[in-house]
Write a protein that holds these residues in place. Structure first.
Motif, PDB file in Angstrom:
ATOM      1  N   PRO A   9      -7.826  59.395 -54.199  1.00 58.96           N
ATOM      2  CA  PRO A   9      -7.592  59.494 -55.638  1.00 58.96           C
ATOM      3  C   PRO A   9      -7.710  58.116 -56.265  1.00 58.96           C
ATOM      4  O   PRO A   9      -7.320  57.124 -55.649  1.00 58.96           O
ATOM      5  N   CYS A  10      -8.289  58.044 -57.467  1.00 62.06           N
ATOM      6  CA  CYS A  10      -8.339  56.734 -58.115  1.00 62.06           C
ATOM      7  C   CYS A  10      -8.130  56.859 -59.613  1.00 62.06           C
ATOM      8  O   CYS A  10      -8.698  57.726 -60.260  1.00 62.06           O
ATOM      9  N   TYR A  11      -7.312  55.984 -60.125  1.00 59.65           N
ATOM     10  CA  TYR A  11      -7.011  55.953 -61.557  1.00 59.65           C
ATOM     11  C   TYR A  11      -7.186  54.521 -62.046  1.00 59.65           C
ATOM     12  O   TYR A  11      -6.458  53.633 -61.626  1.00 59.65           O
ATOM     13  N   GLU A  13      -9.495  52.271 -61.350  1.00 57.61           N
ATOM     14  CA  GLU A  13      -9.659  51.402 -60.178  1.00 57.61           C
ATOM     15  C   GLU A  13     -11.000  50.665 -60.193  1.00 57.61           C
ATOM     16  O   GLU A  13     -11.584  50.413 -59.145  1.00 57.61           O
ATOM     17  N   ASP A  48      -8.987  60.352 -61.359  1.00 57.67           N
ATOM     18  CA  ASP A  48      -7.865  61.027 -62.008  1.00 57.67           C
ATOM     19  C   ASP A  48      -7.830  60.691 -63.503  1.00 57.67           C
ATOM     20  O   ASP A  48      -6.868  60.122 -63.994  1.00 57.67           O
ATOM     21  N   ASN A  76      -5.659  62.566 -66.863  1.00 59.68           N
ATOM     22  CA  ASN A  76      -4.797  61.956 -65.854  1.00 59.68           C
ATOM     23  C   ASN A  76      -3.648  62.903 -65.493  1.00 59.68           C
ATOM     24  O   ASN A  76      -2.782  63.199 -66.301  1.00 59.68           O
ATOM     25  N   HIS A  79      -1.173  61.079 -59.247  1.00 60.91           N
ATOM     26  CA  HIS A  79      -1.609  60.917 -57.867  1.00 60.91           C
ATOM     27  C   HIS A  79      -1.542  62.221 -57.058  1.00 60.91           C
ATOM     28  O   HIS A  79      -2.505  62.606 -56.394  1.00 60.91           O
ATOM     29  N   ALA A 102      -7.160  54.540 -52.902  1.00 67.64           N
ATOM     30  CA  ALA A 102      -8.432  53.881 -53.197  1.00 67.64           C
ATOM     31  C   ALA A 102      -8.337  52.364 -53.091  1.00 67.64           C
ATOM     32  O   ALA A 102      -9.344  51.684 -52.902  1.00 67.64           O
ATOM     33  N   ASP A 103      -7.125  51.828 -53.214  1.00 66.81           N
ATOM     34  CA  ASP A 103      -6.997  50.367 -53.126  1.00 66.81           C
ATOM     35  C   ASP A 103      -6.941  49.893 -51.673  1.00 66.81           C
ATOM     36  O   ASP A 103      -6.750  48.713 -51.408  1.00 66.81           O
ATOM     37  N   GLN A 105      -4.771  50.123 -49.444  1.00 64.00           N
ATOM     38  CA  GLN A 105      -3.509  49.599 -48.895  1.00 64.00           C
ATOM     39  C   GLN A 105      -3.198  50.297 -47.590  1.00 64.00           C
ATOM     40  O   GLN A 105      -2.507  49.769 -46.735  1.00 64.00           O
ATOM     41  N   LYS A 139       9.026  46.437 -55.224  1.00 64.59           N
ATOM     42  CA  LYS A 139       8.374  47.621 -54.648  1.00 64.59           C
ATOM     43  C   LYS A 139       9.138  48.094 -53.405  1.00 64.59           C
ATOM     44  O   LYS A 139       9.352  49.281 -53.200  1.00 64.59           O
ATOM     45  N   ARG A 206      -3.010  45.220 -51.943  1.00 63.20           N
ATOM     46  CA  ARG A 206      -4.025  45.839 -52.778  1.00 63.20           C
ATOM     47  C   ARG A 206      -5.318  45.023 -52.763  1.00 63.20           C
ATOM     48  O   ARG A 206      -5.259  43.799 -52.793  1.00 63.20           O
ATOM     49  N   SER A 211      -0.857  47.758 -59.546  1.00 62.69           N
ATOM     50  CA  SER A 211      -0.380  49.084 -59.169  1.00 62.69           C
ATOM     51  C   SER A 211      -0.515  50.046 -60.348  1.00 62.69           C
ATOM     52  O   SER A 211      -0.230  49.700 -61.483  1.00 62.69           O
ATOM     53  N   LYS A 212      -0.985  51.262 -60.050  1.00 63.03           N
ATOM     54  CA  LYS A 212      -1.119  52.279 -61.099  1.00 63.03           C
ATOM     55  C   LYS A 212       0.107  53.192 -61.110  1.00 63.03           C
ATOM     56  O   LYS A 212       0.165  54.157 -61.837  1.00 63.03           O
ATOM     57  N   LYS A 217       6.332  56.772 -63.567  1.00 59.35           N
ATOM     58  CA  LYS A 217       5.656  57.704 -62.649  1.00 59.35           C
ATOM     59  C   LYS A 217       6.438  57.834 -61.344  1.00 59.35           C
ATOM     60  O   LYS A 217       6.514  58.903 -60.753  1.00 59.35           O
TER      61      LYS A 217
HETATM   62  N1  UDP Z   1      -3.359  57.061 -58.707  1.00 55.22           N
HETATM   63  C1  UDP Z   1      -3.869  58.230 -59.287  1.00 55.22           C
HETATM   64  N2  UDP Z   1      -3.314  58.687 -60.450  1.00 55.22           N
HETATM   65  C2  UDP Z   1      -2.270  58.047 -61.064  1.00 55.22           C
HETATM   66  C3  UDP Z   1      -1.739  56.874 -60.457  1.00 55.22           C
HETATM   67  C4  UDP Z   1      -2.300  56.417 -59.280  1.00 55.22           C
HETATM   68  O1  UDP Z   1      -4.807  58.833 -58.763  1.00 55.22           O
HETATM   69  O2  UDP Z   1      -1.831  58.514 -62.123  1.00 55.22           O
HETATM   70  C5  UDP Z   1      -3.963  56.566 -57.445  1.00 55.22           C
HETATM   71  C6  UDP Z   1      -4.359  55.096 -57.453  1.00 55.22           C
HETATM   72  O3  UDP Z   1      -5.654  54.905 -57.992  1.00 55.22           O
HETATM   73  C7  UDP Z   1      -4.297  54.743 -55.975  1.00 55.22           C
HETATM   74  C8  UDP Z   1      -3.169  55.629 -55.469  1.00 55.22           C
HETATM   75  O4  UDP Z   1      -3.000  56.666 -56.426  1.00 55.22           O
HETATM   76  O5  UDP Z   1      -5.486  55.092 -55.287  1.00 55.22           O
HETATM   77  C9  UDP Z   1      -1.884  54.852 -55.272  1.00 55.22           C
HETATM   78  O6  UDP Z   1      -1.573  54.181 -56.472  1.00 55.22           O
HETATM   79  P1  UDP Z   1      -1.191  52.631 -56.498  1.00 55.22           P
HETATM   80  O7  UDP Z   1      -1.945  51.875 -55.475  1.00 55.22           O
HETATM   81  O8  UDP Z   1      -1.330  52.163 -57.899  1.00 55.22           O
HETATM   82  O9  UDP Z   1       0.346  52.731 -56.117  1.00 55.22           O
HETATM   83  P2  UDP Z   1       1.187  51.727 -55.177  1.00 55.22           P
HETATM   84  O10 UDP Z   1       0.350  51.470 -53.962  1.00 55.22           O
HETATM   85  O11 UDP Z   1       1.406  50.519 -55.992  1.00 55.22           O
HETATM   86  O12 UDP Z   1       2.425  52.490 -54.885  1.00 55.22           O
END
Ligand code: UDP
Ligand code: MG
Length: 319
Positions: A9-11, A13, A48, A76, A79, A102-103, A105, A139, A206, A211-212, A217
């Motif tokens: 999933p990517c938002y 990105e 997304d 949107n 996730h 998608a990042d 991690q 985090k 990342r 962070s999204k 959320k």
């Molecule tokens: N993501 C998504 N929709 C959203 C928020 C996040 O699809 O509304 C995706 C985002 O692109 C990423 C994944 O969910 O691939 C995890 O998000 P993020 O890395 O921002 O979260 P973190 O790793 O900081 O918890």
């Protein structure tokens, strides 16, 4: 040899998408060359409802290479819903899906091990993060609070597991039968059954961008997780209700006895203080009950959880 689809999933990105595509292609080609996976395997990005250039980049990537597919959601939806949209779109095209961020991690070097465990007969493989040392203090703290809160309120989830997982097509078809709107995959997947196991991986920083997952959320995810899987908050209301009832009887007897003994009017504080306290507790209780009623309201509507706007994929079904 199995057909494996990666779903990401990517938002918004745009800063990471090209980079992750290159890295994933390298990994998948390598697995294909070693005949660990079939040449029908694919990498599917789920956009997304991004409002940056993510979709344009994905169109480019898919145009030049059959290995990639992309799904664009109309808006949107978060996730969890994006993950579901991706998994449901490809569940009949492959033997298993691996979902990851998608990042990147989620360490992609763990992917071959996921596939090995699938070959060994596991339908569900949950990735567990080994260390979170590279993440910010906030985090880590919020993540720990999330797990502790969830467990305190009776939603049993696997610690340090964040939607990096493999699901066989059999497990995906079982998942398709869960129709709830308030989706919390980490809670539902353990309920599917089937043979499952865990696998440790190293959490990476990342690739780029921020962070999204905003605080709101994250809080919504925690609230969904608790109210979708546990009625413990309702039970807590009942318990506190009983305690207050007992307390009020004691106070009642005390008031009668005090009146009979010297006829004094009880002090102002002893009336006003409990008034506030009980008023507050009543409001809180009402709020929690309201949460559940809100959920029931949402579920009864059976609204679609996502809407696919566009799909770029060359279909080569295995079933
Ligand atoms: N993501 C998504 N929709 C959203 C928020 C996040 O699809 O509304 C995706 C985002 O692109 C990423 C994944 O969910 O691939 C995890 O998000 P993020 O890395 O921002 O979260 P973190 O790793 O900081 O918890
Ligand atoms: Mg991330």
């Amino acid at each position: 040899m199995k057909t494996i689809y990666l779903v990401l999933p990517c938002y918004n990105e745009e800063l990471v998408i090209n980079d992750s595509a290159v890295k994933l292609k390298q990994l998948m080609s390598n697995l294909m060359n070693k005949t660990k996976i079939t040449n029908n395997s694919k990498i599917i990005f789920v956009d997304d409802g991004s409002i940056d250039t993510t979709w344009n980049l994905l169109e480019n990537i898919c145009q030049n290479d059959d290995l990639f597919g992309a799904i664009r959601l109309a808006h949107n939806t978060g996730h969890q819903n994006a993950l579901l949209a991706g998994m449901m779109a490809v569940k009949d095209l492959c033997d298993a899906v691996i979902t990851l961020d998608a990042d990147l991690q989620h360490d992609i070097n763990a992917i071959p091990r996921f596939i090995e465990l699938f070959e060994e007969g596991y339908d569900i493989v949950n990735g567990i993060r080994k260390s979170r040392s590279k993440e910010s203090f906030f985090k880590k703290l919020s993540g720990d609070m999330f797990y502790n809160l969830m467990n305190l309120f009776g939603a049993k989830i696997i610690k340090n597991h964040a939607d990096y997982r493999l699901l066989s097509s059999r497990a995906l078809n079982a998942l398709a039968k869960y129709e709830e709107v308030n989706l919390f995959l980490r809670g539902i997947i353990p309920q599917i059954g089937f043979k499952s196991t865990t696998l440790e991986y190293e959490e990476k920083p990342r690739l780029a961008g921020e962070s999204k997952y905003s605080l709101s959320k994250m809080l919504k995810l925690a609230a969904d997780g608790i109210t979708s899987f546990s009625i413990r908050p309702l039970q807590l209301i009942t318990v506190s209700g009983i305690l207050f009832f007992v307390f009020s009887i004691i106070m009642f007897i005390y008031a009668i006895v005090a009146y009979a003994q010297n006829g004094t009017v009880p002090g102002w504080t002893s009336i006003v203080a409990p008034l506030w306290l009980i008023g507050g507790i009543q409001l809180l209780a009402l709020g929690i009950v309201g949460e559940y009623i809100g959920k029931i309201y949402l579920e009864t509507k059976h609204r679609p959880r996502y809407e696919i706007a566009e799909m770029l994929m060359t279909e080569t079904s295995v079933h």
